[in-house]
Structure formats: C-alpha cells, structure tokens
Scaffold this motif. Sequence first.
Motif, short mmCIF file in Angstrom:
data_model
loop_
_atom_site.label_atom_id
_atom_site.label_comp_id
_atom_site.label_asym_id
_atom_site.label_seq_id
_atom_site.Cartn_x
_atom_site.Cartn_y
_atom_site.Cartn_z
N UNK A 47 -103.68 -34.21 -14.41
CA UNK A 47 -102.11 -34.69 -13.76
C UNK A 47 -100.88 -33.30 -14.33
N UNK A 48 -101.48 -32.66 -15.68
CA UNK A 48 -100.64 -31.64 -16.07
C UNK A 48 -100.46 -30.67 -15.25
N UNK A 49 -101.37 -30.36 -14.30
CA UNK A 49 -101.50 -29.32 -13.39
C UNK A 49 -100.39 -29.53 -12.16
N UNK A 50 -100.01 -30.54 -12.22
CA UNK A 50 -99.22 -30.90 -10.94
C UNK A 50 -97.76 -30.63 -11.39
N UNK A 51 -97.43 -30.61 -12.92
CA UNK A 51 -96.04 -30.08 -13.46
C UNK A 51 -95.54 -28.78 -13.15
N UNK A 52 -94.54 -28.66 -12.60
CA UNK A 52 -93.72 -27.51 -12.36
C UNK A 52 -92.21 -27.46 -12.77
N UNK A 53 -91.85 -26.66 -13.82
CA UNK A 53 -90.43 -27.17 -14.14
C UNK A 53 -89.75 -25.74 -13.96
N UNK A 54 -88.56 -25.60 -13.52
CA UNK A 54 -87.57 -24.57 -13.38
C UNK A 54 -86.35 -24.51 -14.24
N UNK A 55 -86.13 -23.39 -14.66
CA UNK A 55 -85.09 -23.16 -15.66
C UNK A 55 -84.38 -21.69 -15.05
N UNK A 56 -82.91 -21.52 -15.40
CA UNK A 56 -82.22 -20.49 -15.06
C UNK A 56 -82.43 -19.24 -15.66
N UNK A 57 -83.07 -19.29 -16.80
CA UNK A 57 -83.36 -18.22 -17.48
C UNK A 57 -84.63 -18.29 -18.34
N UNK A 58 -85.20 -17.01 -18.42
CA UNK A 58 -86.40 -17.11 -19.36
C UNK A 58 -86.37 -17.66 -20.73
N UNK A 59 -85.11 -17.40 -21.29
CA UNK A 59 -84.82 -17.82 -22.60
C UNK A 59 -84.92 -19.22 -22.49
N UNK A 60 -84.18 -19.94 -21.73
CA UNK A 60 -84.27 -21.29 -21.61
C UNK A 60 -85.66 -22.00 -21.46
N UNK A 61 -86.48 -21.34 -20.64
CA UNK A 61 -87.90 -21.95 -20.43
C UNK A 61 -88.62 -21.73 -21.86
N UNK A 62 -88.44 -20.49 -22.56
CA UNK A 62 -89.12 -20.50 -23.88
C UNK A 62 -88.53 -21.41 -25.01
N UNK A 63 -87.25 -21.49 -24.97
CA UNK A 63 -86.68 -22.52 -25.81
C UNK A 63 -87.17 -24.23 -25.51
N UNK A 64 -87.40 -24.57 -24.36
CA UNK A 64 -87.94 -25.57 -23.84
C UNK A 64 -89.46 -25.83 -24.49
N UNK A 65 -89.99 -24.67 -24.25
CA UNK A 65 -91.62 -24.75 -24.59
C UNK A 65 -91.47 -25.08 -26.34
N UNK A 66 -90.77 -24.25 -26.92
CA UNK A 66 -90.78 -24.31 -28.35
C UNK A 66 -90.27 -25.70 -28.95
N UNK A 67 -89.32 -26.34 -28.30
CA UNK A 67 -89.12 -27.59 -28.48
C UNK A 67 -89.98 -28.82 -28.57
N UNK A 68 -90.86 -28.54 -27.27
CA UNK A 68 -91.78 -29.44 -27.02
C UNK A 68 -93.17 -29.00 -27.55
N UNK A 69 -93.43 -28.08 -28.17
CA UNK A 69 -94.75 -27.77 -28.98
C UNK A 69 -95.68 -27.27 -27.83
N UNK A 70 -95.14 -26.68 -26.73
CA UNK A 70 -96.14 -26.29 -25.65
C UNK A 70 -96.43 -24.66 -25.86
N UNK A 71 -97.82 -24.25 -25.86
CA UNK A 71 -98.07 -22.94 -26.21
C UNK A 71 -98.10 -22.22 -24.83
N UNK A 72 -97.29 -21.29 -24.92
CA UNK A 72 -96.67 -20.38 -23.56
C UNK A 72 -97.22 -19.04 -23.41
N UNK A 73 -97.44 -18.65 -22.43
CA UNK A 73 -97.73 -17.05 -22.18
C UNK A 73 -96.63 -16.73 -21.19
N UNK A 74 -95.77 -15.57 -21.49
CA UNK A 74 -94.70 -15.22 -20.46
C UNK A 74 -95.04 -13.89 -19.74
#
Length: 103
Positions: A47-74
């Motif tokens: 079900x995680x593959x259905x999740x798509x979150x939008x952010x106004x900036x790249x920094x906001x998306x990275x900050x969200x991922x860091x706060x929630x412990x998500x490993x990300x590739x930019x």
Amino acid sequence: MPARIYRPARTAMSSGTAKTHKWVLEYVASTAREVDPLMGWTSSTDTQAQVSLSFPTKEAAIEYAEENGIDVVVQDPHIRKPNIRAGGYGENFATHRKGAWTH
C-alpha cells in the motif's frame, strides 16, 4: 523502505509547464505487481506504493523525510533551455518580407 523525491516533467502532449513546479515524494514498490487471472487487472499488497506526497520545495520534502526517518533518493530535474525564435510565430505572417514566402 526507500522513497524518491523528484520534480515531475511536463507531459509529452503539451508544451506547458503546469504541475511541474512542485516536488513529489513517492515510495518505491517493495513487491512486484501480480496479474489477477480472472479480470486481468494488476494488483499489489504494497500500500505504500500508492502514497504520493507533494511539497512546494525540495528542501521541504527532504525535511519531511528526515523527520519521519524515510530513506530517500533525490533526483534533480534536467532543465531544458527554452527554444525561442527571434520574431516568433508572428514572423510567419509579416508584411515587410522581401521575396516570396514558401513553406
């Protein structure tokens, strides 16, 4: 589960840039999709593959991922230089043209 952060490209059917200004965080599918033998539809138990979150900036998306412990590739977008002709479309119908106009 890893996720990726990217800025969507414009559609191939349009030269407009709508829906390309926000950054998107999407999870990578952890399991392969399966084909339903009766209907032929594809489905997945992930079900995680259905999740798509939008952010106004790249920094906001990275900050969200860091706060929630998500490993990300930019993935940074490949920005294309605009193709602007001198004179533009109106030059096709100019009245000051010297000589015959042909296609």
